[in-house]
Scaffold this motif. Structure first.
Motif, PDB file in Angstrom:
ATOM      1  N   VAL B  63       0.838  -1.203   0.000  1.00 29.45           N
ATOM      2  CA  VAL B  63       0.000   0.000   0.000  1.00 29.45           C
ATOM      3  C   VAL B  63       0.876   1.258   0.000  1.00 29.45           C
ATOM      4  O   VAL B  63       0.624   2.216  -0.723  1.00 29.45           O
ATOM      5  N   ASN B  67       1.013   4.339  -2.658  1.00 29.79           N
ATOM      6  CA  ASN B  67       0.818   5.732  -2.235  1.00 29.79           C
ATOM      7  C   ASN B  67       1.983   6.613  -2.666  1.00 29.79           C
ATOM      8  O   ASN B  67       1.786   7.755  -3.063  1.00 29.79           O
ATOM      9  N   ARG B  68       3.201   6.070  -2.579  1.00 26.94           N
ATOM     10  CA  ARG B  68       4.363   6.837  -3.000  1.00 26.94           C
ATOM     11  C   ARG B  68       4.222   7.172  -4.500  1.00 26.94           C
ATOM     12  O   ARG B  68       4.478   8.294  -4.924  1.00 26.94           O
ATOM     13  N   LYS B  70       1.449   7.468  -6.165  1.00 28.22           N
ATOM     14  CA  LYS B  70       0.410   8.480  -6.345  1.00 28.22           C
ATOM     15  C   LYS B  70       0.955   9.868  -6.014  1.00 28.22           C
ATOM     16  O   LYS B  70       0.607  10.843  -6.678  1.00 28.22           O
ATOM     17  N   LEU B  71       1.775   9.954  -4.982  1.00 30.24           N
ATOM     18  CA  LEU B  71       2.343  11.246  -4.606  1.00 30.24           C
ATOM     19  C   LEU B  71       3.297  11.763  -5.680  1.00 30.24           C
ATOM     20  O   LEU B  71       3.337  12.943  -5.975  1.00 30.24           O
ATOM     21  N   GLU B  72       4.062  10.849  -6.267  1.00 25.80           N
ATOM     22  CA  GLU B  72       5.058  11.271  -7.249  1.00 25.80           C
ATOM     23  C   GLU B  72       4.439  11.503  -8.620  1.00 25.80           C
ATOM     24  O   GLU B  72       4.935  12.318  -9.397  1.00 25.80           O
TER      25      GLU B  72
END
Lengths: 501, 331
Positions: B63, B67-68, B70-72
């Motif tokens: 997960v 998420n990383r 999605k952030l990048e």
């Protein structure tokens, strides 16, 4: 300036997240949130109350008794702070769990377990902080009290309480926030989702749901609730008492009656019974399981490096801020600074880390700077622990020395080396030690920014557990506890050798 | 001073020369690349097959990896993401960052035929209730027996909000009970000792003897048999079937190393990669192997039926199902 750094760091973490959230639209809220908030506050309030109420007589008994093993007990009191939650939980379960020594009779899971664990973590912390205040009372006061024939209650009412009450609000606020932010303890010992704190809800929305809007609103709710409580508590805080400093060694004349001897004995035994069994359980499961290899050595060095670096930053920030706050005539601003120092406990590290990532990743390659981010985050997280011993001491020193210094024209380095350092050495050492210990036990910063080469002792424990190596993990936990104990011993040696000089 | 500057310049040039070798960056979960995980061995094996450098970036769990990403967003440095499972792939495809793998899907040896265009599987295991034979003579034979069994015989579960096995068990309950899942959770509640944030805490409590059962994988007993030489911990076989976790990898469409990434996904299905999986990641290989699996793996529970929601179903319903679970257990 220092205040700016802290607020900047917190804002840098929080604002991008809020902004990211606003882009996605406002989140929905249901009956879930009020329920979570009320449970969070309830358990934090009870945990704080219990910890402080037990710590008060313990600190008093420790202040007026000299007994065999007192020094060792005080060192043991610092160990829970360094234990990662899961290690402490396994230690507590080793004693009270269904397979534990005293287990089986009752179920520890639920509010009981949460309170038990929080008292284990925080009662010794509170007692340790209170003790430093009690030890700052000059011997003359007790001599005078003895001459006047004060009884126990009078000594407490006129000498000890005025000194303690100035610190108790700060200590209670710190513990309250620690319990609010408690995560693993609440989940594992709470027994299920009926025990959900805001911190858990924030973590969920940031992680599984990846809903920064919800996360930032929840973080804001946490900030508002806790901030308000701490702020209100701060308004009731009494001023730090100023005593003329003398060189006489504190000797206590009170508490010589049979009754108070027995009472102190009972209180100290109780404290020992709360703190030592879980630590012993960690020791017992760890013995024979320590794997002395490069990995462990590397983890010890990494932990030490990160601990010392973040403690240095934390103490420097805390020192400057405490000085500013102590010279600040307006209570409102003073509370604001106090609040800023507690901000890192109110703002969940996961929120801060995500926000930092959003703000910094376009500028720098985050993975290359992981160690600096870990150190910064740990420094922020240690700030409240630094604040508690530092602020009362600095405020005391400011009131006592400021006028003298300005009339003598003592400033800058001269003042630092002639006045501040000698006077503040003990609280500074305690603050530094606590900051190191907090960083030693911290897992969140390292999991949020960590890279494969950056492995601290708690990270190693988790890695071993994640690969079925529960026994190795128990061994590493023991190394962490012993390491912490050794650090405290060293620090005390150092402090004593300077005392005699 | 000049000397220092020239040394600096020289080192920068040297570093960039070293960089000239192609580098494949793979995001994965942290335990995959830790000392006991398969990461190091896979890097070694892969670098032998190409003139390139494999760089692992470890990030919490599956997960956290997603998420990383999605952030990048489009600025991600990843060429490949390895370690998502089929509960996350629909969401991952939704980011628009992933490209089609172009690997022959028939190479995947999963319990059900592989059809995903974007992700290739590298290992799998069924979730299972692991029990302590010294504390429990007769394990439950079905999910129903677990739900309705003796409440003094407890189980440690993981929280679906923070852990993959936790979510897996929630999906397992949902796959078996459908609309009645909430009622069944309430029936199960007295048997739950506690619900931990992650697998490590749950398994730690279990091996410490806090409860005779824990939610883990069918492959867990293999670890104890191979590494600890004990058959004390066994998996209970459930008649309704077991929910399946398949771990997958996919490539980033916009990656400058897309060709290399594609090559790696092909390599992932070969014995050089797959032979490393069983005794390092303690999961079952999802591709061809050369060396036979240790005997312990023959003794593992083989589910009579595999339960699995499609990635889309999980993606659409996850939030609602977790809320349902929260409501069932919170009151």
């Amino acid at each position: 300036m220092a205040l700016g750094i802290i607020l900047g760091a917190v804002a840098l973490g929080f604002l991008p997240l809020l902004w990211l959230g606003m882009e996605q639209g406002l989140p929905r809220f249901d009956s879930y949130l009020p329920r979570v908030v009320s449970f969070t506050l309830q358990q934090a309030f009870l945990s704080t109350l219990l910890s402080v109420v037990i710590a008060l007589p313990v600190a008093r008994a420790l202040a007026r008794r000299q007994f065999h093993g007192r020094e060792v007990l005080l060192k043991i009191f610092s160990v829970p702070l360094a234990l990662p939650a899961i290690v402490a939980i396994l230690g507590i379960l080793g004693v009270y769990g269904s397979s534990g020594l005293f287990g089986g009779g009752f179920s520890i899971y639920g509010l009981t377990g949460i309170l038990l664990a929080h008292v284990f973590f925080n009662m010794p912390l509170a007692a340790r902080l209170m003790l430093t205040r009690l030890e700052a009372i000059p011997a003359e006061n007790f001599r005078l009290a003895a001459q006047l024939g004060f009884n126990n209650a009078q000594v407490f009412r006129f000498i000890e309480w005025p000194q303690l009450s100035s610190a108790i609000t700060g200590i209670s606020s710190l513990i309250f926030l620690l319990c609010t932010a408690s995560f693993a303890v609440v989940l594992v010992l709470g027994g299920g989702p009926q025990a959900t704190t805001l911190e858990v809800a924030i973590y969920q929305s940031l992680r599984l749901d990846f809903d920064p809007a919800r996360a930032s609103i929840l973080a804001l709710a946490q900030l508002a609730t806790c901030g308000l409580l701490v702020f209100v508590a701060g308004q009731f805080a009494t001023e730090v008492q100023v005593f003329p400093r003398t060189l006489a060694r504190t000797q206590r004349w009170d508490g010589r009656s049979r009754f108070s001897k027995i009472a102190d004995g009972v209180v100290i035994t109780l404290a020992v019974l709360i703190v030592t069994p879980p630590i012993l359980s960690v020791v017992v499961s760890g013995i024979g399981n320590i794997r002395l290899d490069d990995l462990l050595l590397w983890a010890v060095m990494t932990s030490l490096l990160i601990g010392i670096a973040s403690a240095s930053i934390s103490v420097a920030l805390g020192w400057v801020l405490a000085g500013t706050a102590a010279r600040q005539p307006r209570t409102l601003l003073r509370s604001a600074i106090t609040l800023a120092c507690l901000a890192s406990l109110i703002m969940p590290p996961a929120v801060l880390a995500t926000g930092w990532f959003v703000s910094l990743s376009p500028i720098i390659d985050i993975s290359g700077y992981a160690i600096f981010l870990v150190i910064t985050l740990n420094a922020l997280m240690a700030l409240p622990f630094v604040w508690s011993p530092l602020y009362p001491a600095i405020s005391d020193s400011v009131q006592r020395h400021d006028r003298l210094c300005s009339s003598l024209g003592l400033r800058g380095f001269a003042r630092l080396s002639l006045i501040d350092l000698p006077v503040l050495r003990k609280p500074l050492a305690l603050a530094f030690l606590m900051a190191v210990i907090v960083s030693l036990g911290d897992l969140s910063a390292i999991t949020l920014f960590g890279s494969d080469t950056l492995v601290t002792l708690p990270a190693l424990i988790y890695r071993q557990m994640g690969h079925y190596r529960m026994n190795d993990a128990a061994g590493t936990a023991l190394v962490l506890a012993v390491f912490c104990f050794a650090l405290i011993t060293l620090a005390q040696r150092w402090s004593q050798s300077h005392d005699q000089a | 001073m000049l000397k220092i500057i020239s040394t600096l310049i020289a080192s920068v040039i040297f570093a960039s020369l070293a960089q000239a070798k192609e580098t494949l960056t793979i995001y994965t979960y942290e335990s995959f690349i830790s000392e006991w995980g398969p990461g190091g061995k896979i890097k070694e094996a892969y670098e032998k097959t190409c003139d390139c450098t494999l760089k692992w970036v470890g990030l919490g769990d599956g997960v956290a990896t997603l998420n990383r990403l999605k952030l990048e967003g489009a600025n991600t440095k990843a060429d490949i993401v390895l370690g998502l499972d089929t509960s996350l792939t629909a969401e991952a495809i939704g980011t628009g960052l992933f490209g089609k793998h172009g690997v022959d899907k028939a190479l995947a040896k999963t319990p059900e035929a592989w059809t995903d265009e974007y992700f290739m599987p590298y290992d799998y295991a069924h979730f299972a209730v692991i029990y302590d034979t010294e504390k429990m003579a007769i394990p439950p034979k079905s999910l129903d027996e677990l739900v309705n069994g003796d409440p003094t015989q407890k189980i440690v579960l993981e929280d679906p909000r923070s852990s993959t096995p936790g979510l897996g068990f929630l999906l397992w309950m949902k796959a078996v009970y459908g609309d009645k899942a909430a009622e069944q959770w309430k029936k199960l509640q007295p048997r739950i000792l506690t619900i931990t944030p992650g697998w490590s805490e749950a398994y730690g409590l279990f091996t410490k003897g806090e409860a005779p059962m824990v939610l883990s994988y069918t492959t867990s007993p293999a670890y104890h048999m191979v590494a600890e030489n004990t058959s004390r911990y066994q998996a209970a076989s459930f008649s309704e079937g077991h929910y399946l976790q398949i771990e997958v990898a996919g490539l980033i469409e916009a990656s400058p190393e897309k060709a290399l990434a594609q090559k790696f996904l092909g390599f992932m299905m070969t014995p050089e990669f797959q032979d490393i999986i069983p005794t390092n990641n303690w999961m079952l290989p999802a591709g061809a192997t050369d060396t036979p699996l240790p005997d312990a793996f023959d003794k593992l529970v083989v589910p009579s039926k595999t339960l699995l929601f499609s990635p889309d179903e999980v993606f659409k319903n996850r939030r609602a199902w977790i809320d349902e679970w929260l409501n069932a257990l919170s009151k």
